[in-house]
Design an enzyme around this catalytic site. Structure first.
Site, mmCIF file in Angstrom:
data_model
loop_
_atom_site.group_PDB
_atom_site.id
_atom_site.type_symbol
_atom_site.label_atom_id
_atom_site.label_comp_id
_atom_site.label_asym_id
_atom_site.label_seq_id
_atom_site.Cartn_x
_atom_site.Cartn_y
_atom_site.Cartn_z
ATOM 1 N N HIS A 100 0.887 -1.165 0.000
ATOM 2 C CA HIS A 100 0.000 0.000 0.000
ATOM 3 C C HIS A 100 0.927 1.217 0.000
ATOM 4 O O HIS A 100 1.991 1.186 0.626
ATOM 5 C CB HIS A 100 -0.833 0.112 1.278
ATOM 6 N N ASP A 103 2.163 2.060 3.416
ATOM 7 C CA ASP A 103 3.089 1.152 4.126
ATOM 8 C C ASP A 103 4.520 1.541 3.823
ATOM 9 O O ASP A 103 5.387 1.474 4.681
ATOM 10 C CB ASP A 103 3.046 -0.310 3.633
HETATM 11 C C1 XLS Z 1 -7.632 -6.659 4.200
HETATM 12 C C2 XLS Z 1 -7.127 -6.884 2.856
HETATM 13 C C3 XLS Z 1 -5.941 -6.014 2.461
HETATM 14 C C4 XLS Z 1 -5.771 -6.017 0.987
HETATM 15 C C5 XLS Z 1 -4.967 -4.877 0.452
HETATM 16 O O1 XLS Z 1 -8.379 -7.453 4.769
HETATM 17 O O2 XLS Z 1 -6.833 -8.248 2.704
HETATM 18 O O3 XLS Z 1 -4.779 -6.436 3.117
HETATM 19 O O4 XLS Z 1 -5.195 -7.208 0.543
HETATM 20 O O5 XLS Z 1 -5.532 -3.667 0.759
#
Ligand code: XLS
Ligand code: NI
Ligand code: NI
Length: 435
Positions: A100, A103
């Site tokens: 993301h 992150d």
């Molecule tokens: C959350 C999601 C997230 C997505 C990316 O539950 O799995 O991690 O994979 O935003």
């Protein structure tokens, strides 16, 4: 350079090894159905869980030891994490990763400053990719953590928030393109609602579709060719999420004419939260030609929550790989471990053990699925079960050339049908022969 994972690169030692820091089944270059394991599995590590998850829960603070991290929101700290992350990828022989925007780089006081910080980290990621050969499986924008997204992002009732989210996604797609990312994911964290008393569902869905169309247009304008993935999830954080399961997502994409650019990214724990099995969600997606990628984790049957545990269940990985092999393998997608350690596994080395477990479980799943396919009894059984439709009349039905009147004639003359057994238990025994 200082290293943070106190081990050599993990290597394959075979099923008899007792070394907890070795692969027992994942042998990257071993051929399965004529293709190296690593090309079937295309493992990816998520930056958010590996580098940023402090392992907190609603009852207590984080426990994760991150000796490389000074806890600040500085760009320097963000840059330092990149080295540690690539050390991790190298030691695990993981070739792909996902992020993301927030992150990899901090959210600063205003959008321009946050974007500038992102550029600095992306430049470093680019260098590291060139140096190591690691590739970006997909990027995404975090449109759920910041308080501004409390009412949603692309479904927020506030146009200023919608615009902010658009700017963030625009930038994140550009960064994905800059890093030669293979895909870009939309997980609708807060794209849903808590109560219909304050919600215009129709308008929110129209806004979401307009948002995604603008994303498609922007990708085209900058030459980002990779697929967009929608990642279904039924709830948490929203009570009702618009992207609740694969069928709901496919319906949405069809209704709003978005099928061409989009595929689905299916996550195990989301499937089970939706009241489905993982193989159901994968099969629904694959049948529509829309299975793009997988977030490989699992839930806990005793906890009704997105626990994001590492996949260690061989039955599960076998079922996943049966669908993946059945559709001819991944193209742009892969197996992204969207999984975190338990709060008690707080040392950096626990990241290594956790990923070894997930990779070995998938390597076994792959080998078992290939063996089941080579054996052929399972596929033969299913084929025979539908054998009556291979008749002349059945083919008329399947090609849309039959009528109720014609079928009525068959029913009147044929008497009461005698049914064949579904043999579920026999087939379960058959699967266990291979596990
Ligand atoms: C959350 C999601 C997230 C997505 C990316 O539950 O799995 O991690 O994979 O935003
Ligand atoms: Ni998830
Ligand atoms: Ni996910």
């Amino acid at each position: 350079m200082k290293t943070y994972f106190d081990c050599d690169p993990v290597s394959y030692e075979g099923a008899d090894s007792k070394n907890p820091l070795a692969f027992k089944h994942y042998n990257p270059d071993e051929l399965v159905e004529g293709k190296p394991m690593k090309e079937h599995l295309r493992f990816a590590a998520p930056y958010w869980h590996v580098m940023r998850n402090v392992l907190g829960d609603p009852f207590g603070a984080g426990t994760a030891q991150m000796p490389w991290d000074d806890g600040s929101d500085s760009v320097d700290n963000a840059l330092k994490r990149v080295d540690v992350f690539f050390e991790f990828l190298h030691k695990m022989s993981i070739e792909f990763y996902c992020w993301h925007d927030r992150d990899i780089a901090p959210e600063l006081n205003d959008l321009a400053a946050s974007s500038k910080a992102l550029d600095a980290v992306v430049a470093k990621l680019k260098d590291k990719q060139a140096e190591t050969g690691a590739k970006l499986l997909w990027g995404t924008a975090c449109l759920f953590s910041h308080p501004r997204y409390a009412h949603g992002a692309a479904t927020s009732p506030d146009l200023r928030v919608y615009a902010y989210a658009a700017a963030q996604v625009k930038k994140a797609i550009e960064c994905t393109k800059e890093l030669d990312g293979l895909g870009y994911t939309f997980w609708g964290g807060r794209e849903g609602y808590a109560t219909l008393l304050n919600t215009n569902m129709k308008r929110e869905l129209d806004h979401l579709a307009a948002f995604l169309h603008m994303a498609v247009d922007h990708a085209k304008a900058i030459g980002f060719d990779g697929p967009f993935y929608i990642e279904p999830k039924p709830r948490e954080p929203s009570t009702h999420q618009y992207d609740s399961d694969a069928a709901a997502c496919l319906n949405f994409l069809r209704e709003y004419d978005l099928m061409e650019k989009f595929r689905l990214n299916i996550e195990t724990n989301h499937a089970t939260l939706a009241g489905h099995s993982m193989e159901h969600e994968l099969t629904v997606s694959a049948n529509a030609g829309m299975l793009g990628s997988v977030d490989a984790n699992r839930g806990d049957t005793l906890v009704g929550w997105d626990t994001d545990q590492f996949p260690t269940d061989i039955y599960l990985t076998t079922q996943v790989m049966l669908v993946v092999l059945g559709m001819g393998g991944f193209t742009t997608g892969g197996l992204n471990f969207d999984a975190k350690r338990r709060r008690e596994s707080h040392e950096p080395m626990d990241l290594i053990y956790a990923h070894i477990g997930g990779m070995d479980a998938f390597a076994r799943g792959l080998k078992i699925a290939a063996a089941i396919r080579a054996d052929g009894r399972l596929a033969d059984f299913v084929k025979q079960r539908y054998g009556s439709f291979d008749s002349e009349l059945g083919q008329k039905v399947e090609s849309g050339k039959c009528s109720f009147a014609e079928l009525e004639k068959v029913a009147l003359s044929g008497g009461e049908p005698t049914l064949a057994s579904g043999r579920q238990e026999m087939l379960e025994n058959l699967i266990n022969e291979f596990i």
